[in-house]
Design an enzyme around this catalytic site. Structure first.
Site, PDB file in Angstrom:
ATOM      1  CG  ASP A  22      -1.992  -0.964   1.232  1.00  0.00           C
ATOM      2  OD1 ASP A  22      -2.028  -1.794   0.308  1.00  0.00           O
ATOM      3  OD2 ASP A  22      -2.830  -0.925   2.152  1.00  0.00           O
ATOM      4  CG  ASP A  23       0.256   3.746   2.342  1.00  0.00           C
ATOM      5  OD1 ASP A  23      -0.894   3.377   2.014  1.00  0.00           O
ATOM      6  OD2 ASP A  23       0.602   3.951   3.506  1.00  0.00           O
ATOM      7  CG  HIS A  68      -4.296   2.656  -0.446  1.00  0.00           C
ATOM      8  ND1 HIS A  68      -5.099   1.824   0.290  1.00  0.00           N
ATOM      9  CD2 HIS A  68      -3.384   3.135   0.449  1.00  0.00           C
ATOM     10  CE1 HIS A  68      -4.690   1.796   1.553  1.00  0.00           C
ATOM     11  NE2 HIS A  68      -3.660   2.596   1.680  1.00  0.00           N
ATOM     12  CG  HIS A 101      -3.510   6.970   2.838  1.00  0.00           C
ATOM     13  ND1 HIS A 101      -3.800   6.852   4.176  1.00  0.00           N
ATOM     14  CD2 HIS A 101      -3.053   5.751   2.461  1.00  0.00           C
ATOM     15  CE1 HIS A 101      -3.515   5.629   4.587  1.00  0.00           C
ATOM     16  NE2 HIS A 101      -3.062   4.939   3.555  1.00  0.00           N
ATOM     17  CE1 TYR A 152      -4.843   5.243   8.484  1.00  0.00           C
ATOM     18  CE2 TYR A 152      -6.544   6.190   7.079  1.00  0.00           C
ATOM     19  CZ  TYR A 152      -5.315   6.283   7.698  1.00  0.00           C
ATOM     20  OH  TYR A 152      -4.560   7.407   7.524  1.00  0.00           O
ATOM     21  CG  HIS A 173       2.463   0.144   4.318  1.00  0.00           C
ATOM     22  ND1 HIS A 173       2.259  -0.766   5.334  1.00  0.00           N
ATOM     23  CD2 HIS A 173       1.285   0.781   4.134  1.00  0.00           C
ATOM     24  CE1 HIS A 173       1.003  -0.667   5.751  1.00  0.00           C
ATOM     25  NE2 HIS A 173       0.380   0.274   5.039  1.00  0.00           N
TER      26      HIS A 173
HETATM   27 NI    NI Z   1      -2.486   2.986   3.399  1.00  0.00          NI
END
Ligand code: NI
Length: 234
Positions: free
Chosen positions: A45-46, A96, A100, A137, A185
Site C-alpha cells: 500500500d501507499d 488506495h 489516503h 485503514y 507498505h
Molecule cells: Ni495505506
C-alpha cells in the site's frame, strides 16, 4: 517469469481436465501437477515511491514473484513508469484512494471522488480495467457503493510502525499460511527488504506468490464488486 508461466500451464491443464469431465486424461496426469502447491499474496500500500518501489520490483522480478499494489493517486505523478512496469510484469494494480483518506465516516461525495480520481489516473496509464480498492485503514461504510472488489488482509506485521526488517519478516513468517493476504507498505526501505526476505523464505517452503485476483480464482472464488476479501478463501 518462468514460475508464472508454469502456473498458467497448470491452470490450463486443470481447465482442460475439468472440461473433459476429469476422465479423459491418463490417470497419472494429475500427478504431474506440483504435489502440494501453496499460494500466497503480498500486497503493498501507499506507493508508488521512486527509490523503494523500484527496488521492490527488481527483487520480485528476480524471484519470479507476483504482488498486488494499492496506489495512492497523488503519489503517481513522476512515477508513471513504475506503475506501467507493475502491470507489464504481471502484478495487480489497485486503488488506495487519491489522498489516503479514511473512507469510513467520510462524506459520500468525497469518498466517491477520492476513489474515482485514482481510478481515472490508472485508466489513463494502464487502460480501461477493474482497479480493485483497498480502503485506507481497511474500513469503508457498509452502505457505500463500490463498483469493484475490495481487499483487506489476513496478515499485518505493522511494518509502518516498527520499520524493522527482522521484526517484519519474523511477524509474517509466524502468521503466514496458504491463501494468506499479507499487508506491507512499499514506501519503507525496511519493508522492501523484508518483503524480499519473506519471498525467499516462503518460496523455499513451496509457496508461490500470486496476485490477489489470482489467489481468489485459484480457490474457485469469483470476485464480486462491493465485496471485501480478506484471504484467498474469501
Ligand atoms: Ni495505506
Amino acid at each position: 517469469m518462468w514460475k508464472k508461466q508454469l502456473l498458467f500451464l497448470c491452470l490450463a491443464g486443470l481447465a482442460l481436465w475439468a472440461a473433459a469431465g476429469g476422465e479423459a486424461l491418463p490417470a497419472d496426469a494429475a500427478a504431474e501437477l506440483p504435489a502440494e502447491v501453496k499460494y500466497i499474496a503480498l500486497t503493498f500500500d501507499d506507493g508508488p515511491r521512486r527509490d523503494t518501489t523500484e527496488k521492490l520490483l527488481d527483487g520480485l522480478r528476480e524471484r519470479g514473484a507476483s504482488a498486488t499494489f494499492f496506489l495512492v493517486g497523488e503519489e503517481i505523478a513522476g512515477s508513471e513508469d513504475l506503475v506501467e512496469r507493475m502491470a507489464a510484469e504481471g502484478h495487480q494494480v489497485g486503488n488506495h484512494t487519491w489522498s489516503h483518506v479514511r473512507l469510513g465516516g467520510a462524506v459520500p461525495e468525497t469518498a466517491a471522488q477520492e476513489i474515482r480520481m485514482t481510478e481515472e489516473a490508472l485508466e489513463e496509464l494502464l487502460g480501461e480495467g477493474e482497479y480493485w480498492l483497498r480502503p485506507p485503514y481497511g474500513f469503508i461504510d457498509a452502505d457505500m457503493e463500490v463498483g469493484v472488489p475490495m481487499v483487506k488482509w489476513s496478515v499485518d506485521p505493522r511494518d509502518w510502525e516498527s520499520r524493522d526488517t527482522a521484526q517484519v519478516v519474523q511477524a509474517v513468517l509466524r502468521d503466514a499460511g496458504p491463501n494468506a493476504i499479507i499487508l506491507l507498505h512499499d514506501i519503507y526501505p525496511s519493508s522492501v527488504e523484508a518483503a524480499l526476505q519473506i519471498v525467499d523464505a516462503l518460496e523455499r517452503e513451496g509457496y508461490w506468490f500470486v496476485t490477489v485476483e489470482e489467489l481468489l480464482r485459484l480457490n474457485g472464488v469469483t470476485p464480486e464488486p462491493g465485496v471485501m476479501y480478506r484471504s484467498g478463501r474469501g
